[in-house]
Design a protein around this motif. Structure first.
Motif, short mmCIF file in Angstrom:
data_model
loop_
_atom_site.label_atom_id
_atom_site.label_comp_id
_atom_site.label_asym_id
_atom_site.label_seq_id
_atom_site.Cartn_x
_atom_site.Cartn_y
_atom_site.Cartn_z
N UNK A 87 0.60 -1.65 0.37
CA UNK A 87 -0.16 0.38 0.35
C UNK A 87 0.90 1.26 -0.30
N UNK A 88 2.36 1.06 -0.39
CA UNK A 88 3.20 2.49 -0.03
C UNK A 88 3.11 3.01 -1.19
N UNK A 89 3.01 4.78 -0.80
CA UNK A 89 2.88 6.00 -2.48
C UNK A 89 3.97 5.60 -2.91
N UNK A 90 4.55 5.12 -4.62
CA UNK A 90 6.01 5.67 -4.33
C UNK A 90 5.60 6.60 -5.29
N UNK A 91 4.69 7.68 -5.80
CA UNK A 91 4.84 8.17 -6.40
C UNK A 91 5.87 10.07 -5.59
N UNK A 92 6.08 10.77 -6.62
CA UNK A 92 6.82 11.83 -6.10
C UNK A 92 5.60 12.81 -5.04
N UNK A 93 6.73 13.50 -4.32
CA UNK A 93 6.65 14.67 -3.75
C UNK A 93 6.00 15.39 -4.37
N UNK A 94 4.67 16.93 -3.89
CA UNK A 94 5.20 18.65 -4.06
C UNK A 94 6.68 18.09 -4.04
N UNK A 95 6.66 19.33 -5.39
CA UNK A 95 8.31 19.96 -4.79
C UNK A 95 9.47 19.23 -4.76
N UNK A 96 9.42 18.27 -5.12
CA UNK A 96 10.28 17.25 -5.70
C UNK A 96 10.80 16.76 -6.58
N UNK A 97 11.70 15.96 -7.12
CA UNK A 97 11.99 16.54 -8.84
C UNK A 97 11.77 14.75 -8.67
N UNK A 98 11.04 14.14 -9.62
CA UNK A 98 10.33 12.49 -9.33
C UNK A 98 11.64 11.60 -10.50
N UNK A 99 11.80 12.42 -11.25
CA UNK A 99 13.23 11.55 -11.82
C UNK A 99 14.72 10.99 -11.21
N UNK A 100 14.72 11.86 -9.87
CA UNK A 100 15.85 12.07 -9.05
C UNK A 100 16.99 12.64 -9.29
N UNK A 101 16.95 13.97 -9.96
CA UNK A 101 17.48 14.85 -10.51
C UNK A 101 18.15 15.99 -9.69
N UNK A 102 17.64 15.73 -8.10
CA UNK A 102 18.11 16.60 -7.33
C UNK A 102 19.36 16.43 -6.65
N UNK A 103 19.76 15.51 -6.87
CA UNK A 103 20.83 15.54 -6.23
C UNK A 103 22.46 14.70 -7.10
N UNK A 104 21.81 15.25 -8.51
CA UNK A 104 22.58 15.77 -9.53
C UNK A 104 24.66 15.70 -8.99
N UNK A 105 24.17 16.84 -8.64
CA UNK A 105 25.39 17.83 -7.66
C UNK A 105 26.45 17.21 -7.74
N UNK A 106 25.78 16.36 -6.55
CA UNK A 106 26.33 15.86 -4.88
C UNK A 106 26.72 14.39 -6.02
N UNK A 107 25.89 14.02 -6.54
CA UNK A 107 26.17 12.33 -7.28
C UNK A 107 27.42 12.76 -8.09
N UNK A 108 27.35 13.87 -8.68
CA UNK A 108 28.52 14.06 -10.01
C UNK A 108 30.09 14.47 -9.54
N UNK A 109 29.56 14.85 -7.79
CA UNK A 109 30.87 15.39 -7.56
C UNK A 109 31.26 14.29 -6.92
N UNK A 110 30.74 13.45 -5.86
CA UNK A 110 31.52 12.22 -5.72
C UNK A 110 32.07 11.15 -7.07
N UNK A 111 31.34 10.72 -8.30
CA UNK A 111 32.32 10.57 -9.14
C UNK A 111 33.12 11.04 -9.73
N UNK A 112 33.50 12.35 -9.72
CA UNK A 112 34.72 13.33 -9.94
C UNK A 112 35.90 12.49 -9.32
N UNK A 113 35.24 12.50 -7.35
CA UNK A 113 36.46 12.12 -7.05
C UNK A 113 36.89 10.50 -6.94
N UNK A 114 35.65 9.99 -7.30
CA UNK A 114 36.14 8.75 -6.89
C UNK A 114 36.55 8.34 -8.09
N UNK A 115 36.23 8.92 -9.48
CA UNK A 115 37.46 8.89 -11.03
C UNK A 115 38.50 9.26 -10.72
N UNK A 116 38.74 9.91 -10.65
CA UNK A 116 40.60 11.77 -9.91
C UNK A 116 40.69 10.25 -9.20
#
Length: 133
Positions: free
Chosen positions: A35-64
Motif C-alpha cells: 500500500x506504499x505510495x511511491x509517487x513523487x511528492x510536490x516540490x521534489x524531482x520525480x526522476x531523482x535529479x535533485x542530487x545530480x550535483x553531489x553525485x557528479x562530485x562524488x563520481x569525479x572524486x572517485x574517478x580522479x
C-alpha cells in the motif's frame, strides 16, 4: 505408500517466520509495502535529479583517485627504479627492484589516505550544505 498433502504457506506465514528467525520486531510495517505510495511528492524531482550535483562530485572524486591509484604507484616504481636507485644512487638491479617496490607501496598508502581525507571532507561539506537548506 501415502504421500503427504502439499503444504500451503501464505506470505504472512513466511514473513512471520522470517521476522522471528532474524530477530526483527513483530510489529513491523513490512506487510504495508503493498500500500506504499511511491509517487513523487510536490516540490521534489520525480526522476531523482535533485542530487545530480553531489553525485557528479562524488563520481569525479572517485574517478580522479582511481586514475591516481593506478598511475602514481606504477609511475613512481619505474621512475625511482631507473633514475633514483640505479642512476643516482648506483644500486644493483635486484636492490633497485626492492626499494622501488617500497616507494610504490608508500605511494598507494598516500593515495588511500588522500582519498579518505577527501571523502570525509566531501561528506561533511554535503551535510553542512544540507543543514543550510
Amino acid at each position: 505408500m501415502q504421500t503427504a498433502p502439499p503444504v500451503r504457506v501464505s506470505q504472512a506465514d513466511v514473513l512471520s517466520w522470517f521476522t522471528s528467525f532474524f530477530g526483527f520486531p513483530a510489529n513491523n510495517n513490512m506487510q504495508n509495502y503493498d500500500n506504499t505510495d511511491f509517487s513523487p511528492k510536490a516540490g521534489t524531482a520525480g526522476d531523482g535529479r535533485g542530487n545530480d550535483g553531489s553525485l557528479l562530485s562524488v563520481l569525479k572524486t572517485l574517478l580522479f583517485f582511481t586514475i591516481l591509484m593506478i598511475t602514481l604507484p606504477i609511475g613512481l616504481y619505474f621512475t625511482s627504479k631507473a633514475y633514483l636507485f640505479e642512476a643516482s644512487l648506483g644500486y644493483s638491479s635486484n636492490d633497485s627492484y626492492f626499494y622501488a617496490a617500497i616507494v610504490a607501496v608508500i605511494a598507494v598508502h598516500v593515495v588511500l589516505a588522500l582519498f579518505v581525507y577527501a571523502a570525509w571532507n566531501e561528506g561533511s561539506r554535503q551535510s553542512r550544505e544540507g543543514k543550510q537548506d
